[in-house]
Motif scaffolding. Structure first.
Motif, PDB file in Angstrom:
ATOM      1  N   ASN A 224       0.824  -1.208   0.000  1.00 58.54           N
ATOM      2  CA  ASN A 224       0.000   0.000   0.000  1.00 58.54           C
ATOM      3  C   ASN A 224       0.862   1.263   0.000  1.00 58.54           C
ATOM      4  OD1 ASN A 224      -2.410  -1.420   0.004  1.00 58.54           O
ATOM      5  ND2 ASN A 224      -2.619  -1.375   2.247  1.00 58.54           N
ATOM      6  N   ALA A 225       1.881   1.260   0.843  1.00 57.40           N
ATOM      7  CA  ALA A 225       2.741   2.445   0.941  1.00 57.40           C
ATOM      8  C   ALA A 225       3.488   2.683  -0.374  1.00 57.40           C
ATOM      9  CB  ALA A 225       3.733   2.290   2.089  1.00 57.40           C
TER      10      ALA A 225
ATOM     11  N   GLU B  22       0.922   3.927  -2.979  1.00 55.25           N
ATOM     12  CA  GLU B  22       0.458   5.296  -2.745  1.00 55.25           C
ATOM     13  C   GLU B  22       1.475   6.325  -3.244  1.00 55.25           C
ATOM     14  OE1 GLU B  22      -0.729   6.217   1.243  1.00 55.25           O
ATOM     15  OE2 GLU B  22      -1.052   8.332   0.772  1.00 55.25           O
ATOM     16  N   SER B  23       2.748   6.029  -3.056  1.00 57.87           N
ATOM     17  CA  SER B  23       3.759   7.004  -3.454  1.00 57.87           C
ATOM     18  C   SER B  23       3.746   7.230  -4.969  1.00 57.87           C
ATOM     19  CB  SER B  23       5.138   6.538  -2.999  1.00 57.87           C
ATOM     20  OG  SER B  23       5.524   5.397  -3.726  1.00 57.87           O
ATOM     21  N   PHE B  24       3.399   6.206  -5.736  1.00 56.90           N
ATOM     22  CA  PHE B  24       3.355   6.374  -7.186  1.00 56.90           C
ATOM     23  C   PHE B  24       2.010   6.880  -7.672  1.00 56.90           C
ATOM     24  CE2 PHE B  24       7.403   4.548  -7.541  1.00 56.90           C
ATOM     25  CZ  PHE B  24       7.844   4.790  -8.823  1.00 56.90           C
ATOM     26  N   PHE B  25       0.946   6.460  -7.004  1.00 52.42           N
ATOM     27  CA  PHE B  25      -0.395   6.925  -7.340  1.00 52.42           C
ATOM     28  C   PHE B  25      -0.396   8.447  -7.166  1.00 52.42           C
ATOM     29  CE2 PHE B  25      -5.137   6.886  -6.176  1.00 52.42           C
ATOM     30  CZ  PHE B  25      -5.536   6.638  -7.474  1.00 52.42           C
TER      31      PHE B  25
ATOM     32  N   TYR C 299      -2.779  -3.938  -8.858  1.00 49.24           N
ATOM     33  CA  TYR C 299      -3.244  -3.356  -7.593  1.00 49.24           C
ATOM     34  C   TYR C 299      -4.659  -2.858  -7.793  1.00 49.24           C
ATOM     35  CZ  TYR C 299      -3.249  -0.625  -3.272  1.00 49.24           C
ATOM     36  OH  TYR C 299      -3.543  -0.133  -2.027  1.00 49.24           O
ATOM     37  N   PRO C 300      -5.582  -3.094  -6.873  1.00 48.35           N
ATOM     38  CA  PRO C 300      -5.428  -3.893  -5.657  1.00 48.35           C
ATOM     39  C   PRO C 300      -5.572  -5.391  -5.929  1.00 48.35           C
ATOM     40  CG  PRO C 300      -7.635  -2.942  -5.764  1.00 48.35           C
ATOM     41  CD  PRO C 300      -6.916  -2.475  -6.981  1.00 48.35           C
ATOM     42  N   ARG C 301      -4.873  -6.186  -5.116  1.00 48.73           N
ATOM     43  CA  ARG C 301      -4.886  -7.629  -5.297  1.00 48.73           C
ATOM     44  C   ARG C 301      -5.471  -8.359  -4.098  1.00 48.73           C
ATOM     45  NH1 ARG C 301       0.738  -8.958  -7.938  1.00 48.73           N
ATOM     46  NH2 ARG C 301       0.024  -8.956 -10.077  1.00 48.73           N
ATOM     47  N   THR C 302      -5.718  -7.615  -3.025  1.00 53.55           N
ATOM     48  CA  THR C 302      -6.295  -8.237  -1.827  1.00 53.55           C
ATOM     49  C   THR C 302      -7.392  -7.320  -1.289  1.00 53.55           C
ATOM     50  OG1 THR C 302      -4.852  -7.088  -0.269  1.00 53.55           O
ATOM     51  CG2 THR C 302      -4.014  -9.148  -1.179  1.00 53.55           C
TER      52      THR C 302
ATOM     53  N   GLN D 186      -6.049  -4.245   0.330  1.00 56.40           N
ATOM     54  CA  GLN D 186      -5.597  -3.252  -0.646  1.00 56.40           C
ATOM     55  C   GLN D 186      -6.784  -2.504  -1.250  1.00 56.40           C
ATOM     56  OE1 GLN D 186      -2.931  -5.168  -3.475  1.00 56.40           O
ATOM     57  NE2 GLN D 186      -1.618  -5.922  -1.848  1.00 56.40           N
ATOM     58  N   SER D 187      -7.894  -3.213  -1.482  1.00 52.60           N
ATOM     59  CA  SER D 187      -9.106  -2.549  -1.994  1.00 52.60           C
ATOM     60  C   SER D 187      -9.603  -1.505  -1.015  1.00 52.60           C
ATOM     61  CB  SER D 187     -10.225  -3.566  -2.238  1.00 52.60           C
ATOM     62  OG  SER D 187     -10.017  -4.235  -3.442  1.00 52.60           O
ATOM     63  N   LYS D 188      -9.625  -1.866   0.257  1.00 52.21           N
ATOM     64  CA  LYS D 188     -10.086  -0.921   1.274  1.00 52.21           C
ATOM     65  C   LYS D 188      -9.172   0.293   1.327  1.00 52.21           C
ATOM     66  CE  LYS D 188     -12.413  -4.344   4.145  1.00 52.21           C
ATOM     67  NZ  LYS D 188     -12.317  -5.213   5.322  1.00 52.21           N
ATOM     68  N   TYR D 189      -7.885   0.032   1.244  1.00 52.55           N
ATOM     69  CA  TYR D 189      -6.909   1.121   1.273  1.00 52.55           C
ATOM     70  C   TYR D 189      -7.123   2.061   0.089  1.00 52.55           C
ATOM     71  CZ  TYR D 189      -2.434   3.372   2.204  1.00 52.55           C
ATOM     72  OH  TYR D 189      -1.453   4.281   2.513  1.00 52.55           O
TER      73      TYR D 189
END
Ligand SMILES: [Zn+2]
Length: 263
Positions: A110-111, A114-117, A130-133, A136-139
């Motif tokens: 996630n971290a 996020e830095s690339f998003f 991404y997301p694969r879990t 990760q979807s919640k994040y």
């Protein structure tokens, strides 16, 4: 309910089993919507590279607190590494898991994501890998709300397991130039690369056992992640991973058809 094919999109997720053929569909989206592909594989390679370039040769296990089942605080890591550069620290964390062949925990992935998003102002990206879990979807949902952005839809490239297995176990790759072959559809020249004449090999990831394990991981971990996003209102466009006639035009048309019919 059928959708109009949107003229503009903010971000799109492309998902599917490993080996389903995501890349040609990603290419269609990138071209139609002028998006950039954000692939978790590339993100990991970038961070691992950041760390490797930093040239730290100590033992990484010193950063891990066995009792807490977590890394020691970033401040202490920075002190030990001799840098506060977060891309080096994150790179170390990724390497710690990858080096041992361990599954990278969601909070690290996630971290890194996020830095690339964030780099693109949270728009104009095809999220690949991404997301694969579920975590990760919640994040991701929190992130898009926090950043006031959007994911327009999910493109799900779907293929039956047996077709993927058939296709993947016959894949060969040139260890020298990276060219990919298929024993049936795109055979090497008597076992040798058509570009550089190096003997082609089977990637260690392309054995039937490894393929089945990835297929199972998709079923157990990624399907619930997709369901969660769908239930929270992101439409899903399902596109076939196999076409009778695999041409650029057919791929393009099948992607646009799927978007029109998504729900
Ligand atoms: Zn080659």
């Amino acid at each position: 309910m059928a959708h109009e094919i949107p003229e503009k999109v903010t971000n799109v997720i492309v998902t599917g089993k490993s080996g389903a053929g995501k890349q040609p569909r990603i290419d269609v989206l990138v071209e139609k919507y002028e998006l950039e592909q954000l692939s978790t594989g590339d993100i990991f390679r970038t961070y691992l590279g950041n760390f490797d370039n930093y040239d730290y040769d100590g033992d990484l296990s010193r950063f891990w607190n066995e009792k807490e089942d977590d890394f020691i605080p970033d401040k202490e890591i920075a002190k030990e590494l001799g840098t506060e550069d977060s891309s080096v620290i994150l790179g170390m964390k990724a390497k710690f898991f990858v080096e041992q062949g361990l599954f990278v925990p969601d909070r690290i992935t996630n971290a890194l994501f996020e830095s690339f998003f964030g780099k693109k102002g949270y728009k104009g990206q095809v999220l690949d890998g991404y997301p694969r879990t579920l975590d990760q979807s919640k994040y991701l949902l929190n992130l898009i709300e926090e950043k006031n952005t959007d994911v327009d839809f999910i493109l799900w490239v779907d293929s039956p397991d047996d077709l993927i297995i058939q296709r993947t176990i016959k894949r060969r790759i040139c260890p020298e130039c990276g060219k990919v072959f298929h024993l049936e559809y795109k055979p090497p020249d008597e076992g040798k690369c058509t570009e550089c004449s190096t003997e082609v090999i089977q990637r260690s990831d392309d054995t039937e056992e490894k393929i089945r394990s990835r297929l199972n991981e998709f079923k157990v971990k990624t399907l619930p992640a997709i369901d969660y996003l769908r239930e929270s209102g992101i439409p899903v466009a399902k596109v076939p991973g196999h076409l009778e006639e695999f041409t650029e035009e057919n791929v393009r048309r099948s992607v646009l058809d799927a978007i029109e019919k998504m729900e």
